[in-house]
Design a protein around this motif. Sequence first.
Motif, PDB file in Angstrom:
ATOM      1  N   VAL A  36       0.861  -1.196   0.000  1.00  0.00           N
ATOM      2  CA  VAL A  36       0.000   0.000   0.000  1.00  0.00           C
ATOM      3  C   VAL A  36       0.894   1.242   0.000  1.00  0.00           C
ATOM      4  CG1 VAL A  36      -1.600   1.377   1.396  1.00  0.00           C
ATOM      5  CG2 VAL A  36      -1.991  -1.068   1.119  1.00  0.00           C
ATOM      6  N   SER A  37       1.916   1.167   0.838  1.00  0.00           N
ATOM      7  CA  SER A  37       2.826   2.298   0.946  1.00  0.00           C
ATOM      8  C   SER A  37       3.533   2.564  -0.388  1.00  0.00           C
ATOM      9  CB  SER A  37       3.836   1.995   2.044  1.00  0.00           C
ATOM     10  OG  SER A  37       4.629   3.093   2.257  1.00  0.00           O
ATOM     11  N   ILE A  38       3.842   1.488  -1.098  1.00  0.00           N
ATOM     12  CA  ILE A  38       4.521   1.662  -2.389  1.00  0.00           C
ATOM     13  C   ILE A  38       3.557   2.276  -3.413  1.00  0.00           C
ATOM     14  CG2 ILE A  38       5.531   0.376  -4.335  1.00  0.00           C
ATOM     15  CD1 ILE A  38       6.709  -1.463  -2.014  1.00  0.00           C
ATOM     16  N   ALA A  39       2.303   1.841  -3.374  1.00  0.00           N
ATOM     17  CA  ALA A  39       1.289   2.440  -4.259  1.00  0.00           C
ATOM     18  C   ALA A  39       1.155   3.934  -3.944  1.00  0.00           C
ATOM     19  CB  ALA A  39      -0.043   1.743  -4.072  1.00  0.00           C
ATOM     20  N   TYR A  40       1.246   4.248  -2.654  1.00  0.00           N
ATOM     21  CA  TYR A  40       1.181   5.651  -2.238  1.00  0.00           C
ATOM     22  C   TYR A  40       2.373   6.432  -2.818  1.00  0.00           C
ATOM     23  CZ  TYR A  40       1.653   9.652   0.902  1.00  0.00           C
ATOM     24  OH  TYR A  40       1.807  10.921   1.407  1.00  0.00           O
ATOM     25  N   ALA A  41       3.549   5.785  -2.730  1.00  0.00           N
ATOM     26  CA  ALA A  41       4.760   6.456  -3.234  1.00  0.00           C
ATOM     27  C   ALA A  41       4.672   6.695  -4.734  1.00  0.00           C
ATOM     28  CB  ALA A  41       5.990   5.628  -2.901  1.00  0.00           C
ATOM     29  N   VAL A  42       4.009   5.787  -5.454  1.00  0.00           N
ATOM     30  CA  VAL A  42       3.867   5.995  -6.904  1.00  0.00           C
ATOM     31  C   VAL A  42       2.971   7.215  -7.155  1.00  0.00           C
ATOM     32  CG1 VAL A  42       3.040   4.985  -9.071  1.00  0.00           C
ATOM     33  CG2 VAL A  42       4.333   3.588  -7.464  1.00  0.00           C
ATOM     34  N   SER A  43       1.959   7.388  -6.313  1.00  0.00           N
ATOM     35  CA  SER A  43       1.120   8.586  -6.484  1.00  0.00           C
ATOM     36  C   SER A  43       1.957   9.836  -6.185  1.00  0.00           C
ATOM     37  CB  SER A  43      -0.120   8.516  -5.596  1.00  0.00           C
ATOM     38  OG  SER A  43       0.222   8.708  -4.239  1.00  0.00           O
ATOM     39  N   LEU A  44       2.876   9.690  -5.237  1.00  0.00           N
ATOM     40  CA  LEU A  44       3.796  10.789  -4.922  1.00  0.00           C
ATOM     41  C   LEU A  44       4.685  11.096  -6.140  1.00  0.00           C
ATOM     42  CD1 LEU A  44       4.207  12.357  -2.314  1.00  0.00           C
ATOM     43  CD2 LEU A  44       5.974  10.743  -1.653  1.00  0.00           C
ATOM     44  N   ALA A  45       5.080  10.023  -6.827  1.00  0.00           N
ATOM     45  CA  ALA A  45       5.883  10.193  -8.051  1.00  0.00           C
ATOM     46  C   ALA A  45       5.090  10.961  -9.093  1.00  0.00           C
ATOM     47  CB  ALA A  45       6.314   8.833  -8.593  1.00  0.00           C
ATOM     48  N   SER A  46       3.804  10.663  -9.205  1.00  0.00           N
ATOM     49  CA  SER A  46       2.996  11.351 -10.226  1.00  0.00           C
ATOM     50  C   SER A  46       2.830  12.833  -9.861  1.00  0.00           C
ATOM     51  CB  SER A  46       1.644  10.661 -10.406  1.00  0.00           C
ATOM     52  OG  SER A  46       0.782  10.986  -9.343  1.00  0.00           O
ATOM     53  N   ILE A  47       2.710  13.112  -8.547  1.00  0.00           N
ATOM     54  CA  ILE A  47       2.612  14.531  -8.119  1.00  0.00           C
ATOM     55  C   ILE A  47       3.937  15.241  -8.414  1.00  0.00           C
ATOM     56  CG2 ILE A  47       2.247  16.084  -6.156  1.00  0.00           C
ATOM     57  CD1 ILE A  47       0.558  13.791  -4.884  1.00  0.00           C
ATOM     58  N   SER A  48       5.041  14.539  -8.144  1.00  0.00           N
ATOM     59  CA  SER A  48       6.370  15.122  -8.424  1.00  0.00           C
ATOM     60  C   SER A  48       6.500  15.439  -9.914  1.00  0.00           C
ATOM     61  CB  SER A  48       7.485  14.153  -8.026  1.00  0.00           C
ATOM     62  OG  SER A  48       7.407  13.852  -6.671  1.00  0.00           O
ATOM     63  N   LEU A  49       5.994  14.518 -10.742  1.00  0.00           N
ATOM     64  CA  LEU A  49       6.057  14.753 -12.197  1.00  0.00           C
ATOM     65  C   LEU A  49       5.211  15.965 -12.590  1.00  0.00           C
ATOM     66  CD1 LEU A  49       5.909  11.213 -13.837  1.00  0.00           C
ATOM     67  CD2 LEU A  49       7.755  12.893 -13.989  1.00  0.00           C
ATOM     68  N   PHE A  50       4.070  16.100 -11.939  1.00  0.00           N
ATOM     69  CA  PHE A  50       3.210  17.255 -12.226  1.00  0.00           C
ATOM     70  C   PHE A  50       3.951  18.554 -11.888  1.00  0.00           C
ATOM     71  CE2 PHE A  50       0.571  20.484 -10.211  1.00  0.00           C
ATOM     72  CZ  PHE A  50      -0.172  20.898 -11.305  1.00  0.00           C
ATOM     73  N   VAL A  51       4.551  18.573 -10.679  1.00  0.00           N
ATOM     74  CA  VAL A  51       5.262  19.801 -10.255  1.00  0.00           C
ATOM     75  C   VAL A  51       6.452  20.062 -11.180  1.00  0.00           C
ATOM     76  CG1 VAL A  51       6.470  20.957  -8.361  1.00  0.00           C
ATOM     77  CG2 VAL A  51       4.535  19.473  -7.847  1.00  0.00           C
ATOM     78  N   SER A  52       7.111  18.967 -11.586  1.00  0.00           N
ATOM     79  CA  SER A  52       8.262  19.099 -12.490  1.00  0.00           C
ATOM     80  C   SER A  52       7.831  19.754 -13.802  1.00  0.00           C
ATOM     81  CB  SER A  52       8.845  17.699 -12.734  1.00  0.00           C
ATOM     82  OG  SER A  52       9.814  17.747 -13.722  1.00  0.00           O
TER      83      SER A  52
END
Lengths: 192, 664
Positions: free
Chosen positions: A9-25
């Motif tokens: 679950v935590s890893i799935a959460y981190a992937v969503s964090l990756a998508s937010i990071s990509l958005f900010v990038s």
Amino acid sequence: MNTAEKVRVSIAYAVSLASISLFVSAANVLAWLGMEIPRFLAALAIISLVPLLSDDIRKSSKLIAATAFFTIFALGVSLFLADHARIPGDPMDSFILLLVASLLLTGMKNAVKMLYSGLSFYIVGTFLLLAFSGIKIIILLADALDYYVNCIGEVCDPYGFALIPSIVLFILAIPAVYPYRHRNEFRRGVER
Amino acid sequence: MLVALAGNPNTGKSTVFNALTGLKQHVGNWPGVTVEKKEGWMEYNGKRIKVVDLPGTYSLTSYSVEEKVARNFIIEEKPDVIVHVVDASNLERNLYLLAELLDLHPRIVVALNMFDEARRKYEIDVEKMRNLLGLPVVPMVAIKGEGIEELKREIVHGKFNPRGVEYPEDIEKRIKALEEKIREMGLEPARWLAIKTLENDAEVIKKLSDIGARNILHDAEHLRHEIEDIYGDDIESVFASVRYSFAHGLFHEVAAPINVGGANITDMIDHVVTHRYFGIPIFIAIMYLAFQFVFLVAAPFQDAIDFMFNGKDVAGGHIDGLIDISYAWMSSFMPDWLASLINHGMLRGLGAVLTFMPVIMLLFLILSFLEDSGYLARVAFLMDSVMKKMGLEGRGVIPLMLGFGCNVPAVMATRTLKDENERRLSIALNPFIPCGARIQVFAFLSYIFFPENAALVLWSLLMLSILVVFILGYVYSKTLFRGESQPFVLELPPYRMPTMKGVSVHMWEKSEGFVRKAGTIIVGAAAIIWALAALPWGVEYGGEESYIGMLASLLAPVGYALGITPEAIISLFFGFFAKEVVIDVLYVLYGSKDAILAAMTPLQAYSFMLFMLFYTPCVATLATIYNETKSLKFTLFVVVEGFIVASIFAFAAYHIGTLLGVGA
């Protein structure tokens, strides 16, 4: 939920964090080019569905539901940032956030299999995000201090603190360190 | 000839011993202890060689009987060669003992036993291991008799040029201090005794106490506490950590594991930060964040110090700074020229030094943090192959990157380079990296003269500086700074959270030198610049009639050849004091931004920026270079090379641009 499921679950959460990071990038690049940040850019949140490509996630309905929830969560956070945050427009920030997202996504494949080789990327990605956003917050405080130092002898308005994406990213990155606490449950993988 | 076999337990030492000696052996006990002693004889090319099998040990401390027996034999019997039998399938763990042996004995043959098993776990580069250690390394499978003949040959004919453990500078200087005193007493092996005394080795301390070496023990205790304070750990752990770093670093250099990942955090992080594709981007990201942290967090403190010394212009007038107040006070009771020299010359110089302090301290804070955490060692590992092309080792990338911030700490950071030749090469190249102050000037001028393409102009200057550094590095390493680059083991310490105390001590040790040494020279130089700008007495400060103005007029023809106006030459003079000043001087001389724009063509501006990119570094950097090299000749060389490169590029840009009709 057992520990392995919690870690996933935590890893799935981190992937969503990756998508937010990509958005900010991406938003940073657009801001640097002097362009408006379109709301549809938040659709990058769809990347949060990447864990569904893994059998280890698909075999549990709870994990599928968690992944779907995190995708909606990422979409919401991205839209919030697009509307309310001050995007600094620094191309190097873009590069670093792209790197964070790449590390988290690279680690995802083996981390859901509970392999050290996946956890390695995951740990470095998460720590880099914490370091990046933590330093940006310190810099924001230093900027405020500089503003007041330069105001000595003059009449100045109070410093205009603005919400920067790093504050949100820093808070969101803290729960992502969960798998690190359970690193002993991971096993060695063989790669050549 | 006497040969001793050393190694960890269960490394196949007895098998090697049997294979070397055959049936010619004698089994007994070591004197006074019930530890088995095996001696035998081997023959090679008619030579009869005595071989002694030492007890298997993991280290050479004095905790177990086996360890005492092994090290006492080496110290007292002084074998001609030690064969260190290593279980190659557990290479990293076995290399710890090698680190200890290297402190004790220079002639060691490394026998990589069980090489067949090792090959299933990792690929070992034996040749690289030989080069790094400077010792014979023999891969072997003793149980099958493979490698025995080669081992015999190396025992008799091997070449030994050992490169042992390199202790961190703050430990090394304390070892050396103690070693000297031990040697004065005629005790040997002095270095090993110094290390062991510092390590609080009970047996060595007893031995020194028995012979009445109380002074040495007293000094050792003092030095030991200093090391413990710096590292925030007990002395044994500090020394063990250095040896583990050596073992880990050597292992990483020579073995490519077939299995990836590992349970410990160091292995996991290393898997990513030394990754083929991710390693360099991660390094760039970390360095960028470090720079941002240093320069942006230092800014309010720099502004506060600047305000304190120089005051500031505000809407309601001018707030006096220390210099103004002090000048007004001194003028009341001393000649004006003396008050001006003290305040506008020396005090202003002191202010400039102190303005640097927040940057220097934060830079060393973050560098110490990265160093103590173990990351900088990985950077060196990562960049080694790239930097070798320009004659530097991997660690050489750090000072070059720091140069983009400020050349002063960058030159000081070359201390991390072990080879003096490489260190000088790195110092010679560093001024070609534009510091933050120069970048500020470029940003300002690019914005005025190239409003549409300011970023491109700035980028072209940065790329050009990197290109020049690489080309000059390559050329210098083949000519002026040619030298045999010694291979050495890059120690890879385990990652750990640095202690606040350790980082603070390191930061202070590095920063205080800057204030104390560079400070005095900068204040002196500031006085000279003041004199040039203020004399002859009564002329406008820095005006055409001042000595500096006259010098600028004298050099005007050279300026014209390079496309640089006389006013810009004066600003370059002041830039020698501090590069940021160039903008102020241009403003003072021209009066406004529009006047600057009118006085130069874009081509002249670009030529001026090119000259500024490469010409002499500021006085603070030169003072630091002199302090680091203690050579006036070398410092002058840095100035001259800068002027030559700057003139070539400015001349070429101006005349080629004129010929092509660009930027007129």
